[in-house]
Design an enzyme around this catalytic site. Sequence first.
Site, short mmCIF file in Angstrom:
data_model
loop_
_atom_site.label_atom_id
_atom_site.label_comp_id
_atom_site.label_asym_id
_atom_site.label_seq_id
_atom_site.Cartn_x
_atom_site.Cartn_y
_atom_site.Cartn_z
N ARG A 93 -12.46 21.07 -19.12
CA ARG A 93 -11.99 22.17 -18.29
C ARG A 93 -12.81 22.36 -17.01
O ARG A 93 -12.36 22.98 -16.08
CB ARG A 93 -11.95 23.45 -19.13
CG ARG A 93 -11.53 24.71 -18.42
CD ARG A 93 -10.11 24.59 -17.88
NE ARG A 93 -9.73 25.83 -17.19
CZ ARG A 93 -10.16 26.21 -16.00
NH1 ARG A 93 -11.04 25.46 -15.35
NH2 ARG A 93 -9.76 27.33 -15.46
N LYS A 94 -14.02 21.85 -17.01
CA LYS A 94 -14.92 21.99 -15.86
C LYS A 94 -14.94 23.42 -15.31
O LYS A 94 -14.60 23.69 -14.16
CB LYS A 94 -14.57 21.00 -14.74
CG LYS A 94 -14.78 19.54 -15.15
CD LYS A 94 -14.74 18.59 -13.98
CE LYS A 94 -14.89 17.14 -14.39
NZ LYS A 94 -13.69 16.58 -15.07
N PHE A 95 -15.37 24.35 -16.16
CA PHE A 95 -15.46 25.76 -15.78
C PHE A 95 -16.35 25.90 -14.56
O PHE A 95 -17.43 25.33 -14.51
CB PHE A 95 -16.02 26.58 -16.95
CG PHE A 95 -15.10 26.62 -18.13
CD1 PHE A 95 -13.97 27.44 -18.12
CD2 PHE A 95 -15.33 25.83 -19.25
CE1 PHE A 95 -13.09 27.47 -19.20
CE2 PHE A 95 -14.47 25.86 -20.33
CZ PHE A 95 -13.35 26.68 -20.31
N THR A 121 -16.43 21.02 -20.77
CA THR A 121 -17.32 20.73 -19.64
C THR A 121 -17.44 21.97 -18.76
O THR A 121 -16.51 22.80 -18.70
CB THR A 121 -16.76 19.59 -18.77
OG1 THR A 121 -15.37 19.82 -18.56
CG2 THR A 121 -16.96 18.24 -19.43
#
Length: 261
Positions: A93-95, A121
């Site tokens: 998700r690469k917050f 992620t």
Amino acid sequence: LDRLKMPYEERISHSSNAIAKRLFKIMSEKKTNLCIAADLTDAAEILNLAEAVGPHVCLFKTHIDIVEGFSEVFVKNLKSIAEKHNFVLFEDRKFADIGKTCQLQYSKGVYGVSSWAPLVTAHSLTGSGVLEALEQAEGLAERGVFVLAECSAKGSLIDDKYVKATVAMGVEKKSLVTGFVCQSKLFVEQPGFVQLTPGVQLGSSGDGLGQQYNTPEAVMLERGADVAVVGRGITKASNPAAAAVEYKKLLWDSYLKRISN
Ligand code: 6AU
């Protein structure tokens, strides 16, 4: 301590994160350090891929927001395939927002990521509040985060200072942090963390949209990867299961070579 010389099973006791421990155990048992990037947009095709490559991977990485046909049944089926083949579901998700917003994106909305993905992620861009927020969110009891320290894309704006500060941030939160997404040996003296390295494909140097590829041998022996992420090298192959076996073998042989030297 040099993690590059240590067998995965020995690194379990060095880790403070439950998912890193689980991952090292799965890698040792299944003899695979391959993560599939399941970047398909059709829910049924993702389930077929999970069945086909499941025996050969330690991690199954999704981008859930590209899936057409998402449903609770899809998640239930994916979870049961993960259990059957003993791999970890990993939502990439690469917050990247302020902590509170990331917490809501992680646990609420259509996808309810924190209820089915033990691993996600995150970017370090907005500071350690993001890690704090993910740790405190509702969801699975055991969870882990890969923090992105370097990017495989050409022209990435990440510089050395950012990289160092990112690793320092992860070290400060080692109960939550499984490891780092990166392209080089940033933390060899920290065997408890996992280096996840994407941008791996045989016979291609890039995708024309910024992605840059290295070979399985190069990421394992030169760049310090513990787990390699392969997407289109497998998903676009005429036989994804056979391609997964090929990548698995090359990656595992490189790992054996590395720890024996
Ligand atoms: O093998 P590919 O190029 O088909 O897919 C690579 C996968 C994609 C990217 O979103 C992801 O790896 N990725 C990441 C991750 C894992 O966070 C970081 C990065 O620097 N480069 C990269 O490609 O799903």
